[in-house]
Design a protein around this motif. Structure first.
Motif, PDB file in Angstrom:
ATOM      1  N   GLN A  55       8.673  45.372  30.199  1.00 20.27           N
ATOM      2  CA  GLN A  55       7.454  45.738  30.926  1.00 20.27           C
ATOM      3  C   GLN A  55       6.929  44.534  31.697  1.00 20.27           C
ATOM      4  OE1 GLN A  55       6.039  48.835  30.959  1.00 20.27           O
ATOM      5  NE2 GLN A  55       7.783  49.504  29.751  1.00 20.27           N
ATOM      6  N   GLU A  56       6.408  44.770  32.889  1.00 22.85           N
ATOM      7  CA  GLU A  56       5.790  43.708  33.676  1.00 22.85           C
ATOM      8  C   GLU A  56       4.292  43.685  33.394  1.00 22.85           C
ATOM      9  OE1 GLU A  56       6.665  43.640  37.823  1.00 22.85           O
ATOM     10  OE2 GLU A  56       8.810  43.663  37.487  1.00 22.85           O
ATOM     11  N   VAL A  57       3.912  43.110  32.262  1.00 18.49           N
ATOM     12  CA  VAL A  57       2.504  43.037  31.883  1.00 18.49           C
ATOM     13  C   VAL A  57       2.112  41.583  31.672  1.00 18.49           C
ATOM     14  CG1 VAL A  57       2.490  45.311  30.789  1.00 18.49           C
ATOM     15  CG2 VAL A  57       2.979  43.302  29.407  1.00 18.49           C
ATOM     16  N   LEU A  58       0.831  41.312  31.791  1.00 14.77           N
ATOM     17  CA  LEU A  58       0.305  39.988  31.504  1.00 14.77           C
ATOM     18  C   LEU A  58       0.499  39.698  30.021  1.00 14.77           C
ATOM     19  CD1 LEU A  58      -1.341  37.432  32.101  1.00 14.77           C
ATOM     20  CD2 LEU A  58      -3.405  38.803  31.790  1.00 14.77           C
ATOM     21  N   LEU A  59       1.221  38.643  29.709  1.00 16.14           N
ATOM     22  CA  LEU A  59       1.435  38.239  28.314  1.00 16.14           C
ATOM     23  C   LEU A  59       0.402  37.175  27.981  1.00 16.14           C
ATOM     24  CD1 LEU A  59       5.304  38.053  28.450  1.00 16.14           C
ATOM     25  CD2 LEU A  59       3.903  39.852  27.429  1.00 16.14           C
ATOM     26  N   MET A  60      -0.459  37.477  27.007  1.00 11.23           N
ATOM     27  CA  MET A  60      -1.598  36.616  26.752  1.00 11.23           C
ATOM     28  C   MET A  60      -1.486  35.775  25.497  1.00 11.23           C
ATOM     29  SD  MET A  60      -4.600  39.112  28.114  1.00 11.23           S
ATOM     30  CE  MET A  60      -4.089  40.547  27.218  1.00 11.23           C
ATOM     31  N   ALA A  61      -0.605  36.132  24.576  1.00 13.86           N
ATOM     32  CA  ALA A  61      -0.493  35.354  23.344  1.00 13.86           C
ATOM     33  C   ALA A  61       0.929  35.454  22.812  1.00 13.86           C
ATOM     34  CB  ALA A  61      -1.484  35.861  22.299  1.00 13.86           C
ATOM     35  N   GLY A  62       1.324  34.428  22.097  1.00 15.00           N
ATOM     36  CA  GLY A  62       2.636  34.418  21.471  1.00 15.00           C
ATOM     37  C   GLY A  62       2.603  33.580  20.211  1.00 15.00           C
ATOM     38  N   ILE A  63       3.493  33.915  19.279  1.00 14.10           N
ATOM     39  CA  ILE A  63       3.533  33.205  18.007  1.00 14.10           C
ATOM     40  C   ILE A  63       4.927  33.352  17.402  1.00 14.10           C
ATOM     41  CG2 ILE A  63       2.714  35.196  16.670  1.00 14.10           C
ATOM     42  CD1 ILE A  63       1.057  33.207  14.968  1.00 14.10           C
ATOM     43  N   GLU A  64       5.383  32.302  16.737  1.00 13.95           N
ATOM     44  CA  GLU A  64       6.605  32.395  15.943  1.00 13.95           C
ATOM     45  C   GLU A  64       6.151  32.663  14.516  1.00 13.95           C
ATOM     46  OE1 GLU A  64      10.854  30.183  15.455  1.00 13.95           O
ATOM     47  OE2 GLU A  64       9.096  28.898  15.524  1.00 13.95           O
ATOM     48  N   ILE A  65       6.454  33.863  13.998  1.00 16.25           N
ATOM     49  CA  ILE A  65       5.920  34.250  12.691  1.00 16.25           C
ATOM     50  C   ILE A  65       6.823  33.843  11.538  1.00 16.25           C
ATOM     51  CG2 ILE A  65       4.482  36.089  13.599  1.00 16.25           C
ATOM     52  CD1 ILE A  65       6.563  38.106  12.663  1.00 16.25           C
ATOM     53  N   SER A  66       8.065  33.550  11.834  1.00 15.68           N
ATOM     54  CA  SER A  66       9.001  32.993  10.867  1.00 15.68           C
ATOM     55  C   SER A  66      10.124  32.368  11.681  1.00 15.68           C
ATOM     56  CB  SER A  66       9.518  34.084   9.912  1.00 15.68           C
ATOM     57  OG  SER A  66      10.228  35.084  10.612  1.00 15.68           O
ATOM     58  N   PRO A  67      10.970  31.558  11.081  1.00 21.77           N
ATOM     59  CA  PRO A  67      12.021  30.910  11.869  1.00 21.77           C
ATOM     60  C   PRO A  67      12.847  31.932  12.670  1.00 21.77           C
ATOM     61  CG  PRO A  67      11.906  29.919   9.706  1.00 21.77           C
ATOM     62  CD  PRO A  67      10.994  31.120   9.677  1.00 21.77           C
ATOM     63  N   GLY A  68      12.803  31.807  13.996  1.00 27.11           N
ATOM     64  CA  GLY A  68      13.564  32.688  14.865  1.00 27.11           C
ATOM     65  C   GLY A  68      12.903  34.000  15.221  1.00 27.11           C
ATOM     66  N   LEU A  79      -2.805  35.727  15.091  1.00 27.42           N
ATOM     67  CA  LEU A  79      -2.859  34.846  13.934  1.00 27.42           C
ATOM     68  C   LEU A  79      -1.902  35.384  12.890  1.00 27.42           C
ATOM     69  CD1 LEU A  79      -4.310  32.463  12.502  1.00 27.42           C
ATOM     70  CD2 LEU A  79      -5.957  34.139  11.659  1.00 27.42           C
ATOM     71  N   ASN A  80      -1.023  34.528  12.393  1.00 25.76           N
ATOM     72  CA  ASN A  80      -0.082  34.942  11.361  1.00 25.76           C
ATOM     73  C   ASN A  80      -0.850  35.279  10.088  1.00 25.76           C
ATOM     74  OD1 ASN A  80       2.462  35.515  10.483  1.00 25.76           O
ATOM     75  ND2 ASN A  80       3.197  33.419  10.497  1.00 25.76           N
ATOM     76  N   SER A  81      -0.510  36.382   9.481  1.00 26.73           N
ATOM     77  CA  SER A  81      -1.171  36.839   8.265  1.00 26.73           C
ATOM     78  C   SER A  81      -0.131  36.892   7.154  1.00 26.73           C
ATOM     79  CB  SER A  81      -1.805  38.209   8.533  1.00 26.73           C
ATOM     80  OG  SER A  81      -2.557  38.647   7.433  1.00 26.73           O
ATOM     81  N   GLY A 104       5.145  39.811   7.623  1.00 26.36           N
ATOM     82  CA  GLY A 104       5.285  41.071   8.343  1.00 26.36           C
ATOM     83  C   GLY A 104       4.011  41.596   8.950  1.00 26.36           C
ATOM     84  N   SER A 105       2.987  40.750   9.052  1.00 27.45           N
ATOM     85  CA  SER A 105       1.698  41.206   9.546  1.00 27.45           C
ATOM     86  C   SER A 105       1.022  40.125  10.386  1.00 27.45           C
ATOM     87  CB  SER A 105       0.810  41.569   8.355  1.00 27.45           C
ATOM     88  OG  SER A 105      -0.445  42.026   8.775  1.00 27.45           O
ATOM     89  N   GLY A 128     -11.405  44.592  19.628  1.00 29.61           N
ATOM     90  CA  GLY A 128     -11.840  44.038  18.348  1.00 29.61           C
ATOM     91  C   GLY A 128     -10.691  43.358  17.630  1.00 29.61           C
ATOM     92  N   VAL A 129     -10.777  43.349  16.308  1.00 31.64           N
ATOM     93  CA  VAL A 129      -9.779  42.679  15.476  1.00 31.64           C
ATOM     94  C   VAL A 129      -8.986  43.746  14.731  1.00 31.64           C
ATOM     95  CG1 VAL A 129      -9.441  41.058  13.570  1.00 31.64           C
ATOM     96  CG2 VAL A 129     -11.252  40.654  15.241  1.00 31.64           C
ATOM     97  N   HIS A 130      -7.661  43.625  14.748  1.00 28.15           N
ATOM     98  CA  HIS A 130      -6.772  44.596  14.108  1.00 28.15           C
ATOM     99  C   HIS A 130      -5.677  43.861  13.353  1.00 28.15           C
ATOM    100  CE1 HIS A 130      -8.401  47.869  16.571  1.00 28.15           C
ATOM    101  NE2 HIS A 130      -8.387  47.005  17.557  1.00 28.15           N
ATOM    102  N   ARG A 131      -5.150  44.516  12.351  1.00 30.92           N
ATOM    103  CA  ARG A 131      -3.954  44.030  11.671  1.00 30.92           C
ATOM    104  C   ARG A 131      -2.771  44.797  12.255  1.00 30.92           C
ATOM    105  NH1 ARG A 131      -3.356  41.094   7.207  1.00 30.92           N
ATOM    106  NH2 ARG A 131      -5.471  41.495   6.572  1.00 30.92           N
ATOM    107  N   LEU A 132      -1.709  44.081  12.571  1.00 29.12           N
ATOM    108  CA  LEU A 132      -0.521  44.693  13.178  1.00 29.12           C
ATOM    109  C   LEU A 132       0.689  44.394  12.330  1.00 29.12           C
ATOM    110  CD1 LEU A 132       0.801  46.074  15.665  1.00 29.12           C
ATOM    111  CD2 LEU A 132       1.034  43.772  16.646  1.00 29.12           C
ATOM    112  N   SER A 133       1.397  45.431  11.909  1.00 29.05           N
ATOM    113  CA  SER A 133       2.636  45.257  11.146  1.00 29.05           C
ATOM    114  C   SER A 133       3.776  44.971  12.119  1.00 29.05           C
ATOM    115  CB  SER A 133       2.957  46.508  10.347  1.00 29.05           C
ATOM    116  OG  SER A 133       1.988  46.721   9.359  1.00 29.05           O
TER     117      SER A 133
END
Length: 94
Positions: A24-37, A73-75, A78-79, A87-92
């Protein structure tokens, strides 16, 4: 990552960069490495892009109820905690 879904990766500490296509051609606003790779990018319209191979390829999904997200934010494993317009949501993350 940034405007119009442009994602780049470097394997040599930034000496050279190559583009990584996403669906998708969308504005990417955040990124995170949640575990190695395992990398997650998130953008406008609630689009979520997940890579299990260090950012070489990404799969896309658009979870119900998730709108534009500006921070991740890493939780627990897997979350992620997502903060943005809706607002604030938890994402699996599978």
């Amino acid at each position: 990552h940034g405007l119009r879904g442009h994602v780049y990766i470097s394997d040599d500490r930034g000496a050279e960069w190559r583009r990584v296509p996403i669906e998708q051609e969308v504005l990417l606003m955040a990124g995170i490495e949640i575990s190695p790779g395992k990398v997650v990018l998130i953008g406008h319209g609630g689009w979520v892009f997940v890579s299990a191979n260090g950012g070489t390829t990404f799969t896309a999904r658009q979870p119900d109820g998730l709108s534009s997200v500006s921070e991740l934010l890493n939780s627990r494993p897997g979350s992620l905690i997502c903060a943005g317009v809706g607002g604030v949501h938890r994402l699996s993350i599978p």
